[in-house]
Design a protein around this motif. Sequence first.
Motif, mmCIF file in Angstrom:
data_model
loop_
_atom_site.group_PDB
_atom_site.id
_atom_site.type_symbol
_atom_site.label_atom_id
_atom_site.label_comp_id
_atom_site.label_asym_id
_atom_site.label_seq_id
_atom_site.Cartn_x
_atom_site.Cartn_y
_atom_site.Cartn_z
ATOM 1 N N UNK A 50 3.533 1.256 -0.078
ATOM 2 C CA UNK A 50 3.902 1.883 0.762
ATOM 3 C C UNK A 50 4.456 1.011 1.833
ATOM 4 N N UNK A 51 3.817 -0.553 1.662
ATOM 5 C CA UNK A 51 4.067 -1.601 2.729
ATOM 6 C C UNK A 51 5.783 -1.387 2.053
ATOM 7 N N UNK A 52 6.001 -1.920 1.523
ATOM 8 C CA UNK A 52 7.505 -1.972 0.614
ATOM 9 C C UNK A 52 8.230 -0.526 2.321
ATOM 10 N N UNK A 53 8.149 0.550 2.033
ATOM 11 C CA UNK A 53 8.182 1.342 3.461
ATOM 12 C C UNK A 53 8.065 1.010 4.116
ATOM 13 N N UNK A 54 7.679 -0.030 5.074
ATOM 14 C CA UNK A 54 7.405 0.147 6.645
ATOM 15 C C UNK A 54 6.239 0.995 6.805
ATOM 16 N N UNK A 56 2.649 1.998 7.945
ATOM 17 C CA UNK A 56 0.994 1.121 8.029
ATOM 18 C C UNK A 56 0.521 2.007 8.613
ATOM 19 N N UNK A 57 -1.332 1.750 8.795
ATOM 20 C CA UNK A 57 -1.043 0.766 7.046
ATOM 21 C C UNK A 57 -1.122 1.314 5.468
ATOM 22 N N UNK A 58 -0.738 0.575 5.611
ATOM 23 C CA UNK A 58 -0.219 0.522 4.048
ATOM 24 C C UNK A 58 -1.298 1.132 2.712
ATOM 25 N N UNK A 62 -0.896 5.357 1.258
ATOM 26 C CA UNK A 62 -1.373 5.340 -0.146
ATOM 27 C C UNK A 62 -2.642 6.477 -1.147
ATOM 28 N N UNK A 63 -3.806 5.810 -0.057
ATOM 29 C CA UNK A 63 -4.926 6.521 -0.310
ATOM 30 C C UNK A 63 -4.644 8.075 -0.086
ATOM 31 N N UNK A 64 -3.715 8.058 1.190
ATOM 32 C CA UNK A 64 -2.738 9.677 1.051
ATOM 33 C C UNK A 64 -2.416 10.412 0.308
ATOM 34 N N UNK A 65 -1.552 9.512 -0.251
ATOM 35 C CA UNK A 65 -0.328 10.088 -0.514
ATOM 36 C C UNK A 65 -1.433 10.029 -2.606
ATOM 37 N N UNK A 66 -2.665 10.061 -2.919
ATOM 38 C CA UNK A 66 -3.071 9.803 -4.022
ATOM 39 C C UNK A 66 -3.874 11.726 -3.959
ATOM 40 N N UNK A 67 -4.672 11.321 -2.612
ATOM 41 C CA UNK A 67 -5.725 12.645 -2.288
ATOM 42 C C UNK A 67 -4.346 13.677 -2.792
#
Length: 147
Positions: A50-54, A56-58, A62-67
């Motif tokens: 997530x940080x690689x694609x800018x 933030x907060x990464x 990431x947590x939202x993507x998992x859910x």
Amino acid sequence: MRPRTDTPCWIAVILSRPWLLPISRAALVSAFLLGGIQKLVDFNGAVSEQAHFGLQPAWLWAAAAIVVELGGSVLVIAGRCVWLGAGGLGVLTAVSMLVANNFWAQSGHDRFIATNAFFEHLGLIAGLVLVTIPFSSQAEPGITRRF
């Protein structure tokens, strides 16, 4: 009287199998299911992505993507609140294609790859819409539809 169709009888027989829709729904969301599991197992890697694609907060992205990936996949496969599961996966896919497949800002071979990925993701969003249509056509009693 049955409506006329150009679908050959043997194809109609295959398409009428009760196991075809659940297997197709599982196949449609398989990449999300696998991606969510991988992110869950390697959360630090998911945060780095997530940080690689800018974004933030990464850690939150990431947590939202998992859910969304796991929850949306389960809803689509189970055939429950498919509109919510497919909708969440569609929005996640739209965000990722705008962030990761920005072909308009690239050139050469990178542009070619990003353009293909962008439109593959667009097709996936269309598939998520299509899997929702059979469920949305069964309106609740007493609800009037307006188009």
